[in-house]
Structure formats: structure tokens, C-alpha cells
Design a protein around this motif. Sequence first.
Motif, mmCIF file in Angstrom:
data_model
loop_
_atom_site.group_PDB
_atom_site.id
_atom_site.type_symbol
_atom_site.label_atom_id
_atom_site.label_comp_id
_atom_site.label_asym_id
_atom_site.label_seq_id
_atom_site.Cartn_x
_atom_site.Cartn_y
_atom_site.Cartn_z
ATOM 1 N N ASP A 26 -76.743 50.613 -24.856
ATOM 2 C CA ASP A 26 -75.610 51.390 -24.193
ATOM 3 C C ASP A 26 -74.401 51.716 -24.839
ATOM 4 O O ASP A 26 -73.870 50.913 -25.524
ATOM 5 N N LEU A 27 -74.192 53.066 -25.095
ATOM 6 C CA LEU A 27 -72.781 53.291 -25.567
ATOM 7 C C LEU A 27 -72.008 53.923 -24.183
ATOM 8 O O LEU A 27 -72.697 54.537 -23.474
ATOM 9 N N GLU A 28 -70.901 53.187 -23.898
ATOM 10 C CA GLU A 28 -70.102 53.383 -22.574
ATOM 11 C C GLU A 28 -68.787 53.786 -23.032
ATOM 12 O O GLU A 28 -68.164 53.447 -23.982
ATOM 13 N N CYS A 29 -68.322 54.599 -22.084
ATOM 14 C CA CYS A 29 -66.941 54.780 -21.972
ATOM 15 C C CYS A 29 -66.317 53.867 -20.899
ATOM 16 O O CYS A 29 -66.318 54.340 -19.857
ATOM 17 N N GLU A 30 -65.710 52.943 -21.570
ATOM 18 C CA GLU A 30 -64.945 51.898 -20.542
ATOM 19 C C GLU A 30 -63.539 52.354 -19.790
ATOM 20 O O GLU A 30 -63.105 51.575 -19.107
ATOM 21 N N PHE A 31 -63.044 53.544 -20.162
ATOM 22 C CA PHE A 31 -61.919 53.817 -19.744
ATOM 23 C C PHE A 31 -61.869 54.636 -18.378
ATOM 24 O O PHE A 31 -60.992 55.048 -17.592
ATOM 25 N N VAL A 32 -63.226 54.817 -18.064
ATOM 26 C CA VAL A 32 -63.538 55.438 -16.717
ATOM 27 C C VAL A 32 -64.405 54.430 -15.736
ATOM 28 O O VAL A 32 -65.187 53.901 -16.293
ATOM 29 N N ALA A 33 -64.125 54.521 -14.604
ATOM 30 C CA ALA A 33 -64.933 53.708 -13.674
ATOM 31 C C ALA A 33 -66.468 54.044 -13.562
ATOM 32 O O ALA A 33 -66.843 55.072 -14.043
ATOM 33 N N GLU A 34 -67.098 52.918 -13.566
ATOM 34 C CA GLU A 34 -68.660 52.750 -13.877
ATOM 35 C C GLU A 34 -69.137 52.926 -14.989
ATOM 36 O O GLU A 34 -70.412 53.106 -15.352
ATOM 37 N N HIS A 35 -68.349 52.883 -16.196
ATOM 38 C CA HIS A 35 -68.476 53.123 -17.512
ATOM 39 C C HIS A 35 -69.828 54.265 -17.923
ATOM 40 O O HIS A 35 -70.551 53.663 -18.076
ATOM 41 N N PRO A 36 -69.457 55.243 -17.863
ATOM 42 C CA PRO A 36 -70.607 56.312 -17.992
ATOM 43 C C PRO A 36 -70.749 56.369 -19.523
ATOM 44 O O PRO A 36 -69.883 55.993 -20.170
ATOM 45 N N GLY A 37 -72.008 56.716 -19.692
ATOM 46 C CA GLY A 37 -72.447 56.603 -21.138
ATOM 47 C C GLY A 37 -73.750 57.116 -21.326
ATOM 48 O O GLY A 37 -74.429 57.747 -20.491
ATOM 49 N N ILE A 38 -74.276 56.846 -22.548
ATOM 50 C CA ILE A 38 -75.590 57.336 -22.898
ATOM 51 C C ILE A 38 -76.370 55.862 -23.349
ATOM 52 O O ILE A 38 -75.871 55.193 -23.920
ATOM 53 N N ARG A 39 -77.737 55.713 -22.836
ATOM 54 C CA ARG A 39 -78.329 54.550 -23.115
ATOM 55 C C ARG A 39 -79.826 54.924 -23.863
ATOM 56 O O ARG A 39 -80.564 55.976 -23.397
ATOM 57 N N ASP A 50 -92.524 54.321 -22.276
ATOM 58 C CA ASP A 50 -92.014 55.006 -23.459
ATOM 59 C C ASP A 50 -90.585 54.882 -23.784
ATOM 60 O O ASP A 50 -89.804 54.725 -22.700
ATOM 61 N N LEU A 51 -90.068 54.994 -24.928
ATOM 62 C CA LEU A 51 -88.694 54.829 -25.418
ATOM 63 C C LEU A 51 -88.160 56.587 -25.154
ATOM 64 O O LEU A 51 -88.757 57.416 -25.474
ATOM 65 N N GLY A 52 -86.938 56.212 -24.474
ATOM 66 C CA GLY A 52 -86.230 57.805 -24.471
ATOM 67 C C GLY A 52 -84.756 57.344 -24.083
ATOM 68 O O GLY A 52 -84.043 56.185 -24.486
ATOM 69 N N VAL A 53 -84.055 58.336 -23.691
ATOM 70 C CA VAL A 53 -82.559 58.431 -23.448
ATOM 71 C C VAL A 53 -82.225 58.692 -22.032
ATOM 72 O O VAL A 53 -82.950 59.683 -21.699
ATOM 73 N N GLU A 54 -81.156 58.290 -21.493
ATOM 74 C CA GLU A 54 -80.480 58.594 -20.384
ATOM 75 C C GLU A 54 -79.098 58.648 -20.357
ATOM 76 O O GLU A 54 -78.414 57.786 -21.137
ATOM 77 N N LEU A 55 -78.335 59.742 -19.826
ATOM 78 C CA LEU A 55 -77.149 59.767 -19.775
ATOM 79 C C LEU A 55 -76.595 59.174 -18.346
ATOM 80 O O LEU A 55 -77.240 59.494 -17.439
ATOM 81 N N LYS A 56 -75.972 58.348 -18.365
ATOM 82 C CA LYS A 56 -75.459 57.534 -17.179
ATOM 83 C C LYS A 56 -74.210 58.005 -16.582
ATOM 84 O O LYS A 56 -73.050 57.487 -16.359
ATOM 85 N N ALA A 57 -74.404 59.452 -16.164
ATOM 86 C CA ALA A 57 -73.333 60.149 -15.715
ATOM 87 C C ALA A 57 -73.900 61.514 -14.992
ATOM 88 O O ALA A 57 -75.332 61.688 -15.274
ATOM 89 N N LEU A 58 -73.178 62.229 -14.534
ATOM 90 C CA LEU A 58 -73.619 63.603 -13.798
ATOM 91 C C LEU A 58 -74.927 63.491 -13.147
ATOM 92 O O LEU A 58 -74.898 62.705 -12.223
ATOM 93 N N ASP A 59 -75.927 64.340 -13.104
ATOM 94 C CA ASP A 59 -77.072 64.088 -12.665
ATOM 95 C C ASP A 59 -78.190 63.108 -13.440
ATOM 96 O O ASP A 59 -79.222 63.260 -13.274
ATOM 97 N N PRO A 91 -70.466 62.496 -20.831
ATOM 98 C CA PRO A 91 -70.292 62.858 -19.472
ATOM 99 C C PRO A 91 -69.175 63.890 -19.157
ATOM 100 O O PRO A 91 -69.107 64.631 -18.268
ATOM 101 N N PHE A 92 -68.189 63.914 -20.510
ATOM 102 C CA PHE A 92 -67.330 64.981 -19.996
ATOM 103 C C PHE A 92 -66.630 65.356 -21.557
ATOM 104 O O PHE A 92 -66.785 64.423 -22.529
ATOM 105 N N ARG A 93 -65.749 66.422 -21.642
ATOM 106 C CA ARG A 93 -65.385 67.009 -23.060
ATOM 107 C C ARG A 93 -64.613 65.831 -23.608
ATOM 108 O O ARG A 93 -64.687 65.547 -24.837
#
Length: 129
Positions: A7-20, A28-37, A90-92
Amino acid sequence: FPLTLVDLECEFVAEHPGIRLRIFQDGDLGVELKALDKPQYRQSKESRVKFPMERWVCARVHFVLSPTDGTVEIWQDEQKVLDTSGVTLPFRSAIYNSLEVGISAHSNPSEACVVYVDDLRVSSSEFPK
């Protein structure tokens, strides 16, 4: 089985959005963004390579971070299994300031699940072959 491996996370934001980097229910191995949709980047059904259990596996992931047109590449035992593009931030102004390696979620929290990690490398440039 483990759901998440990295998990790569942005700890400055609630619920720590990021990519995993994760293992999907189909194995199967893949990736999910833990934000937006929660966009998911997965191997094609036709060429899906299952992630093996109970043996060492070399997993390598490459991200180009972008809120619009990032890159996701995954290699499993030196075979490229995913090469796609999409939202990887998750955002710019997001900054990933936390790295979790190992199991941060798994399919049955009441049962033990173990992942061994060895030879972990993080870099801003490509590793030599």
C-alpha cells in the motif's frame, strides 16, 4: 489468502487514500486505487496469470503517478502481467508518504495469513537487469 501486498498511502487525508498492489478473488495480481470510485487495474481474463501460494514469488510493480494518466506495470516472476494507464493519484496535490508492505487486509481476518518478504527495493529509477 492475502488481499493486499503493498500500500502506498497519503496519511495527510482521512482514510489514507492511495494505491495498492493486491490479489483479486480470481487469484490474479493487480492494482486498486483506494479513492474516488476505486478504479482497478487487472490482467485480461484471456491471459490472466494466477498468483501462486506457498512458494517464493518475485513481484515487481512500477507506477507513474498522475491524477489522470498514470502508468501501472506489474511483473510476476519476471513475466510482465499488466501494462496499463489510468488514475494513480487520488487528487493532483496528493503525496504518498507511507509505504505498507505485507498483509494489510486479507479474506478471512479470523484465520492466520502469512506473507514473507525478502529483498525489498524502492527506487525512483529503473533497476538494472
